[in-house]
Design an enzyme around this catalytic site. Structure first.
Site, PDB file in Angstrom:
ATOM      1  N   ASP A 285     -25.524 -81.309  42.682  1.00 43.31           N
ATOM      2  CA  ASP A 285     -24.794 -81.237  41.454  1.00 43.31           C
ATOM      3  C   ASP A 285     -23.504 -81.636  41.665  1.00 43.31           C
ATOM      4  O   ASP A 285     -22.261 -80.999  42.373  1.00 43.31           O
ATOM      5  CB  ASP A 285     -25.251 -80.049  40.877  1.00 43.31           C
ATOM      6  CG  ASP A 285     -24.656 -80.058  39.505  1.00 43.31           C
ATOM      7  OD1 ASP A 285     -24.643 -80.699  38.812  1.00 43.31           O
ATOM      8  OD2 ASP A 285     -25.585 -79.028  39.287  1.00 43.31           O
TER       9      ASP A 285
ATOM     10  N   ARG B 228     -21.174 -81.524  39.384  1.00 47.84           N
ATOM     11  CA  ARG B 228     -20.504 -80.769  37.358  1.00 47.84           C
ATOM     12  C   ARG B 228     -19.764 -80.462  37.848  1.00 47.84           C
ATOM     13  O   ARG B 228     -19.422 -79.698  38.166  1.00 47.84           O
ATOM     14  CB  ARG B 228     -21.629 -80.763  36.709  1.00 47.84           C
ATOM     15  CG  ARG B 228     -23.199 -81.653  36.302  1.00 47.84           C
ATOM     16  CD  ARG B 228     -23.848 -81.328  35.223  1.00 47.84           C
ATOM     17  NE  ARG B 228     -24.929 -80.465  36.576  1.00 47.84           N
ATOM     18  CZ  ARG B 228     -26.475 -79.839  35.583  1.00 47.84           C
ATOM     19  NH1 ARG B 228     -25.906 -79.408  34.287  1.00 47.84           N
ATOM     20  NH2 ARG B 228     -26.466 -78.795  36.036  1.00 47.84           N
TER      21      ARG B 228
END
Length: 166
Positions: free
Chosen positions: A81, A83
């Protein structure tokens, strides 16, 4: 303030893919905000957990060959991930929002926002859109990414008020 920090998912949000729960979550968040009479939705341009649309399509290809969503990102050389959520801080400041009831299943999102100075006063689960095409994806999100959800808590896609074509 009721809120959702939603990362862009062209395939789920706009093309109604049933491979994920993103579009279902977006619709559910907007519905809850409307029912509440106020709230915020931050739509962040972080397609494919931050790897971009082209790499997301490459990850889909690896998933079609048997990789799960985390393995696919890692095989492409990315983290599970990628983000970031610090982008929300100036937006919240600009709007004068000092506390957030956050609709999410993602503990990393809660931790990141809190670390960036956002007062997350409550985490509200958002479990919707389970279907045969995304069950493995959702299991992977819970098992490998630590998302706080159980499949038995989900509203099935057939119970969602929006029409989906897969």
């Amino acid at each position: 303030m009721l809120g959702r920090v939603h990362s862009e998912c062209l395939t789920g949000d706009a093309l109604f893919s049933m491979r994920c729960d993103c579009g279902y979550q977006l619709q559910e968040a907007l519905k809850r905000i409307a029912e509440e009479g106020r709230g915020v939705l931050f739509y962040l341009r972080q397609e494919g957990r931050g790897i971009g649309l082209l790499n997301k399509i490459r990850a889909y290809h690896l998933q079609d060959e048997g990789a799960d969503t985390v393995e696919a990102n890692e095989r492409l050389g990315f983290g599970a991930d990628m983000r970031r959520y610090d982008l929300c801080v100036p937006m919240l400041d600009h709007l004068g929002i000092t506390a957030l009831k956050l609709m999410t299943n993602n503990p990393r999102k809660v931790d990141a926002l809190t670390r960036d100075g956002v007062n997350v006063v409550e985490r509200l689960p958002i479990t919707t859109g389970l279907n045969p095409h995304n069950e493995h994806y959702l299991t992977t999100k819970a098992g490998k990414l630590g998302h706080m959800m159980a499949l038995e808590d989900f509203k099935h896609a057939s119970d969602v008020d929006i029409e989906r074509k897969g």
